[in-house]
Design a protein around this motif. Structure first.
Motif, PDB file in Angstrom:
ATOM      1  N   SER A 188       0.836  -1.196   0.000  1.00 55.92           N
ATOM      2  CA  SER A 188       0.000   0.000   0.000  1.00 55.92           C
ATOM      3  C   SER A 188       0.882   1.262   0.000  1.00 55.92           C
ATOM      4  CB  SER A 188      -1.024  -0.056   1.129  1.00 55.92           C
ATOM      5  OG  SER A 188      -0.744   0.873   2.111  1.00 55.92           O
ATOM      6  N   LEU A 189       2.052   1.191   0.647  1.00 48.81           N
ATOM      7  CA  LEU A 189       2.963   2.351   0.596  1.00 48.81           C
ATOM      8  C   LEU A 189       3.518   2.532  -0.821  1.00 48.81           C
ATOM      9  CD1 LEU A 189       4.826   1.873   3.979  1.00 48.81           C
ATOM     10  CD2 LEU A 189       3.449   3.862   3.333  1.00 48.81           C
ATOM     11  N   MET A 190       3.876   1.428  -1.460  1.00 47.04           N
ATOM     12  CA  MET A 190       4.417   1.538  -2.819  1.00 47.04           C
ATOM     13  C   MET A 190       3.361   2.110  -3.771  1.00 47.04           C
ATOM     14  SD  MET A 190       7.052  -1.684  -3.185  1.00 47.04           S
ATOM     15  CE  MET A 190       6.054  -2.987  -2.501  1.00 47.04           C
ATOM     16  N   VAL A 191       2.129   1.650  -3.589  1.00 45.40           N
ATOM     17  CA  VAL A 191       1.034   2.166  -4.424  1.00 45.40           C
ATOM     18  C   VAL A 191       0.869   3.671  -4.194  1.00 45.40           C
ATOM     19  CG1 VAL A 191      -1.492   2.089  -4.701  1.00 45.40           C
ATOM     20  CG2 VAL A 191      -0.175  -0.032  -4.652  1.00 45.40           C
ATOM     21  N   SER A 192       1.158   4.118  -2.970  1.00 35.66           N
ATOM     22  CA  SER A 192       0.969   5.546  -2.688  1.00 35.66           C
ATOM     23  C   SER A 192       2.212   6.373  -3.023  1.00 35.66           C
ATOM     24  CB  SER A 192       0.561   5.748  -1.231  1.00 35.66           C
ATOM     25  OG  SER A 192       1.670   5.482  -0.405  1.00 35.66           O
ATOM     26  N   GLY A 193       3.248   5.749  -3.627  1.00 36.30           N
ATOM     27  CA  GLY A 193       4.357   6.548  -4.140  1.00 36.30           C
ATOM     28  C   GLY A 193       5.675   6.412  -3.397  1.00 36.30           C
ATOM     29  N   VAL A 194       5.825   5.383  -2.578  1.00 42.54           N
ATOM     30  CA  VAL A 194       7.097   5.138  -1.883  1.00 42.54           C
ATOM     31  C   VAL A 194       7.864   4.072  -2.675  1.00 42.54           C
ATOM     32  CG1 VAL A 194       8.126   4.237   0.244  1.00 42.54           C
ATOM     33  CG2 VAL A 194       6.084   5.698   0.357  1.00 42.54           C
ATOM     34  N   VAL A 248      13.151   3.718   0.203  1.00 36.87           N
ATOM     35  CA  VAL A 248      13.543   2.917   1.367  1.00 36.87           C
ATOM     36  C   VAL A 248      14.458   1.799   0.879  1.00 36.87           C
ATOM     37  CG1 VAL A 248      12.742   1.542   3.322  1.00 36.87           C
ATOM     38  CG2 VAL A 248      11.335   3.443   2.477  1.00 36.87           C
ATOM     39  N   TYR A 249      15.683   1.801   1.378  1.00 32.55           N
ATOM     40  CA  TYR A 249      16.669   0.792   0.991  1.00 32.55           C
ATOM     41  C   TYR A 249      16.507  -0.466   1.844  1.00 32.55           C
ATOM     42  CZ  TYR A 249      18.997   3.622  -2.442  1.00 32.55           C
ATOM     43  OH  TYR A 249      19.272   4.313  -3.585  1.00 32.55           O
ATOM     44  N   PRO A 250      17.125  -1.558   1.430  1.00 29.55           N
ATOM     45  CA  PRO A 250      16.927  -2.840   2.123  1.00 29.55           C
ATOM     46  C   PRO A 250      17.326  -2.811   3.604  1.00 29.55           C
ATOM     47  CG  PRO A 250      17.900  -3.223  -0.013  1.00 29.55           C
ATOM     48  CD  PRO A 250      17.897  -1.735   0.188  1.00 29.55           C
ATOM     49  N   ASN A 251      16.781  -3.777   4.310  1.00 32.66           N
ATOM     50  CA  ASN A 251      17.073  -3.974   5.735  1.00 32.66           C
ATOM     51  C   ASN A 251      16.770  -2.735   6.563  1.00 32.66           C
ATOM     52  OD1 ASN A 251      18.053  -6.751   5.563  1.00 32.66           O
ATOM     53  ND2 ASN A 251      19.626  -5.825   4.297  1.00 32.66           N
ATOM     54  N   THR A 252      15.604  -2.233   6.368  1.00 30.89           N
ATOM     55  CA  THR A 252      15.161  -1.056   7.107  1.00 30.89           C
ATOM     56  C   THR A 252      13.902  -1.417   7.891  1.00 30.89           C
ATOM     57  OG1 THR A 252      16.159   0.488   5.564  1.00 30.89           O
ATOM     58  CG2 THR A 252      14.261   1.294   6.800  1.00 30.89           C
ATOM     59  N   ILE A 253      13.845  -0.927   9.134  1.00 31.29           N
ATOM     60  CA  ILE A 253      12.707  -1.210  10.018  1.00 31.29           C
ATOM     61  C   ILE A 253      12.167   0.131  10.508  1.00 31.29           C
ATOM     62  CG2 ILE A 253      12.001  -2.424  12.112  1.00 31.29           C
ATOM     63  CD1 ILE A 253      14.536  -4.118  11.829  1.00 31.29           C
ATOM     64  N   ILE A 254      10.910   0.384  10.264  1.00 32.61           N
ATOM     65  CA  ILE A 254      10.314   1.646  10.704  1.00 32.61           C
ATOM     66  C   ILE A 254       9.156   1.300  11.633  1.00 32.61           C
ATOM     67  CG2 ILE A 254       9.180   3.773   9.962  1.00 32.61           C
ATOM     68  CD1 ILE A 254      10.840   3.552   7.365  1.00 32.61           C
ATOM     69  N   GLN A 255       9.299   1.676  12.905  1.00 28.83           N
ATOM     70  CA  GLN A 255       8.383   1.149  13.913  1.00 28.83           C
ATOM     71  C   GLN A 255       7.538   2.214  14.600  1.00 28.83           C
ATOM     72  OE1 GLN A 255      11.896  -1.017  15.621  1.00 28.83           O
ATOM     73  NE2 GLN A 255      10.304  -2.496  16.115  1.00 28.83           N
ATOM     74  N   GLY A 256       6.519   1.725  15.321  1.00 26.45           N
ATOM     75  CA  GLY A 256       5.670   2.602  16.122  1.00 26.45           C
ATOM     76  C   GLY A 256       4.935   3.573  15.222  1.00 26.45           C
ATOM     77  N   SER A 257       4.687   4.761  15.765  1.00 26.93           N
ATOM     78  CA  SER A 257       3.934   5.734  14.975  1.00 26.93           C
ATOM     79  C   SER A 257       4.902   6.680  14.270  1.00 26.93           C
ATOM     80  CB  SER A 257       2.994   6.504  15.891  1.00 26.93           C
ATOM     81  OG  SER A 257       3.754   7.016  16.964  1.00 26.93           O
ATOM     82  N   SER A 258       5.984   6.141  13.737  1.00 33.20           N
ATOM     83  CA  SER A 258       6.961   6.976  13.018  1.00 33.20           C
ATOM     84  C   SER A 258       6.299   7.628  11.810  1.00 33.20           C
ATOM     85  CB  SER A 258       8.138   6.117  12.534  1.00 33.20           C
ATOM     86  OG  SER A 258       8.891   5.654  13.619  1.00 33.20           O
ATOM     87  N   ALA A 259       6.716   8.857  11.550  1.00 26.88           N
ATOM     88  CA  ALA A 259       6.193   9.560  10.369  1.00 26.88           C
ATOM     89  C   ALA A 259       7.384  10.054   9.565  1.00 26.88           C
ATOM     90  CB  ALA A 259       5.317  10.726  10.796  1.00 26.88           C
ATOM     91  N   ILE A 260       7.539   9.541   8.361  1.00 25.49           N
ATOM     92  CA  ILE A 260       8.653   9.921   7.495  1.00 25.49           C
ATOM     93  C   ILE A 260       8.082  10.811   6.392  1.00 25.49           C
ATOM     94  CG2 ILE A 260      10.565   9.044   6.077  1.00 25.49           C
ATOM     95  CD1 ILE A 260      10.605   7.767   8.867  1.00 25.49           C
ATOM     96  N   GLY A 261       8.773  11.892   6.114  1.00 26.94           N
ATOM     97  CA  GLY A 261       8.273  12.847   5.124  1.00 26.94           C
ATOM     98  C   GLY A 261       8.488  12.397   3.684  1.00 26.94           C
ATOM     99  N   GLU A 262       8.382  13.362   2.782  1.00 29.28           N
ATOM    100  CA  GLU A 262       8.514  13.084   1.348  1.00 29.28           C
ATOM    101  C   GLU A 262       9.963  13.229   0.893  1.00 29.28           C
ATOM    102  OE1 GLU A 262       5.844  15.577  -0.812  1.00 29.28           O
ATOM    103  OE2 GLU A 262       4.072  14.705   0.152  1.00 29.28           O
ATOM    104  N   GLY A 263      10.307  12.512  -0.156  1.00 32.32           N
ATOM    105  CA  GLY A 263      11.607  12.684  -0.798  1.00 32.32           C
ATOM    106  C   GLY A 263      12.801  12.287   0.056  1.00 32.32           C
ATOM    107  N   CYS A 264      12.590  11.445   1.045  1.00 36.19           N
ATOM    108  CA  CYS A 264      13.700  11.024   1.911  1.00 36.19           C
ATOM    109  C   CYS A 264      14.412   9.808   1.318  1.00 36.19           C
ATOM    110  CB  CYS A 264      13.179  10.645   3.294  1.00 36.19           C
ATOM    111  SG  CYS A 264      12.462  12.026   4.191  1.00 36.19           S
ATOM    112  N   VAL A 265      15.601   9.564   1.808  1.00 29.69           N
ATOM    113  CA  VAL A 265      16.315   8.328   1.488  1.00 29.69           C
ATOM    114  C   VAL A 265      16.586   7.650   2.820  1.00 29.69           C
ATOM    115  CG1 VAL A 265      18.416   7.328   0.530  1.00 29.69           C
ATOM    116  CG2 VAL A 265      17.371   9.328  -0.567  1.00 29.69           C
ATOM    117  N   ILE A 266      15.984   6.492   3.023  1.00 29.57           N
ATOM    118  CA  ILE A 266      16.083   5.821   4.320  1.00 29.57           C
ATOM    119  C   ILE A 266      16.740   4.454   4.124  1.00 29.57           C
ATOM    120  CG2 ILE A 266      14.806   5.028   6.355  1.00 29.57           C
ATOM    121  CD1 ILE A 266      14.304   7.980   5.868  1.00 29.57           C
TER     122      ILE A 266
END
Ligand code: UD1
Ligand code: CA
Length: 462
Positions: free
Chosen positions: A245-251, A273-291
């Motif tokens: 659903s994130l990929m469909v929304s443009g990630v 989002v690059y491999p081996n990444t874990i984003i937990q809890g109510s984290s909010a990541i903005g637009e155009g980031c490289v994680i």
């Protein structure tokens, strides 16, 4: 619509081998029971009753006002569990029954079940699924005409019945009228000696009541979680759903199989989002980031166009256009402005950093307030702890901290001040001043040559 939902969640979940009630085990960061509550709300329930039992107080706490809680003090089976929701006896309309251990079911599937139930004017409608491996589930037994006649539990089934691949998902819709009186008629005549809710289906069918069945399109949606292997499978399923659903929304995800995003987290479009990444809890990541890669972000908020590589960030805020890592460790309570750089092998704890400031390498900064455009040299340490208490370091705007500095808190370095490399600063440095606190260098001429030849030194070193 006038729909009430009962969620059965009293079981201990023996097969989980856990102290924690089964429905409180988390899937993608959220307790199983909360996924089910969300599906019930999404299906249009006006009223939700949760039947709690084992660890009931904990379950009630996890529900936090999202439904009424009733207790089943002895776990005598699923039918007995539903009987505990007799407060719904006077409910006019339908009663949807969900299991607390079936967390992947979607509101769309539930809506399909409800509408089929209403259209067929059935007394009971069961949600079924056809599985390649039906082991462990109750089997849906139909007559030659295809009408459901009963449900048989795995442990009570004959070899022919075990060969049936259509299973009971444990999700049903009932007419509320007469339901509680009918439940009271069931007997625990089975291998487990329990009051089985699926027996009501056979009972209704035998009495000529209309019983209908709806099959779930995606069998993965209805999987029951009974042990840790199924917990992992549910995690994988829901994780894939979240990533899709994130990929469909443009990630962009370079390899979604190695990306784990909790159900409560959000990511803006054009973030990669690059491999081996874990984003937990109510984290909010903005637009155009490289994680990522190799990054863990726990309950943190990240602005737009931020780069975070090989780092761990928890309970903090990162301003837009900042660059973090590789190998940064940002502990809870940090508030970073925009255009901040935190580089390799830097640990931050409870630090405010103004925009444009840099802590590029090998530093520990804790309990500190840094202004804007501050430069913290490599190897700087805030000595914030005296063994008893924590003390604050304040660094003003445009200050320059030379490499390998110890800032012994409480201490303040003024705006525009410079600290000489290698200093141990114990006193405040006024605005625009140079603070140096290190021994003066002395050179002894010809020392090393004379040491080799054994000549007498002008002056022996101390
Ligand atoms: C149940 C169904 C089975 C179905 C499967 C789908 C029965 C007898 N069997 O089996 O036909 O294929 O779900 O996943 O219903 N619970 C209570 N109180 C109790 C017993 C259970 O609240 O006394 C709750 C549990 O917490 C759980 C749910 O009911 O959330 C299902 O119970 P569980 O023991 O997991 O039933 P299954 O053996 O999986
Ligand atoms: Ca189950």
């Amino acid at each position: 619509m006038n729909l009430a939902t009962v969620i059965l969640a009293a079981g201990k979940g023996t097969r989980m081998k856990s102290e924690l009630p089964k429905v409180l085990h988390k899937i993608c960061g959220v307790a199983m029971i909360r996924h089910v509550l969300k599906a019930a709300r999404g299906a249009g329930s006006d009223r939700i009753v949760v039947v709690a039992g084992y660890g009931g107080e904990l379950v009630a706490k996890a529900i936090e006002g999202q439904g009424e809680v009733v207790f089943q003090h002895e776990q005598l089976g699923t039918a007995h569990a539903l009987m505990q929701a007799a407060s719904l006896q006077d409910h006019r309309g339908d009663i949807l029954v969900l299991c607390g251990d079936t967390p992947l079911v979607t509101p769309e599937t539930l809506k399909r079940l409800i509408s089929a139930h209403q259209q067929s004017n059935a007394s009971a409608t069961v949600l079924t699924a056809v599985l390649d491996n039906p082991a462990g589930y109750g089997r849906v037994i139909r007559n030659d005409g295809g009408t459901v006649v009963k449900i048989v539990e795995h442990g009570d089934a004959s070899p022919e019945e075990l060969a049936v691949r259509e299973i009971n998902t444990g999700i049903y819709c009932f007419k509320s009228r007469g339901l509680f009186a009918d439940l009271a008629r069931l007997k625990p005549d089975n291998a487990q000696g329990e009051y089985y809710l699926p027996d009501l289906i056979g009972c209704y069918a035998g009495e000529g009541e209309v019983v209908s069945a709806v099959s779930a399109d995606d069998p993965a949606e209805i999987m029951g979680v009974n042990d840790r292997c199924q917990l992992a499978m549910a995690h994988a399923s829901m994780g894939a759903r979240i990533n899709n659903s994130l990929m469909v929304s443009g990630v962009t995800m370079i390899d979604p199989r190695t990306v784990f995003i909790d159900a409560g987290a959000t990511i803006g479009r054009d973030t990669v989002v690059y491999p081996n990444t874990i984003i937990q809890g109510s984290s909010a990541i903005g637009e155009g980031c490289v994680i990522g890669p190799f990054t863990q972000i726990i309950s943190a908020s990240v602005g737009d166009n931020v780069t975070i590589r090989q780092s761990l960030i928890e309970g903090s805020e990162i301003g837009s256009n900042s660059v973090i890592g590789p190998y940064s460790y940002i502990r809870p309570g940090c508030l970073l402005g925009s255009n901040v750089k935190v580089g390799d092998f830097v640990e931050l704890k409870k630090v405010e950093i103004g925009k444009g400031s840099k802590v590029p390498h090998l530093s520990y900064v804790g309990d500190a307030v840094l202004g804007q455009n501050v430069n913290v040299g490599a190897g700087t340490i805030t000595c914030n702890y005296d063994g008893e208490k924590k003390w604050t370091t304040v660094i003003g705007d445009n200050a320059f901290i030379g490499s390998n500095t110890n800032l012994v808190a409480p201490v303040r370095v003024g705006s525009g001040a410079v600290v000489g490399a290698g200093s141990t600063i114990t006193k405040d440095v006024p605005d625009h001043a140079l603070g140096v606190a290190r021994d003066t260098q002395k050179n002894i001429p010809e020392w090393s040559r004379r040491k080799k030849t054994g000549e007498k030194q002008d002056k022996e070193p101390d």
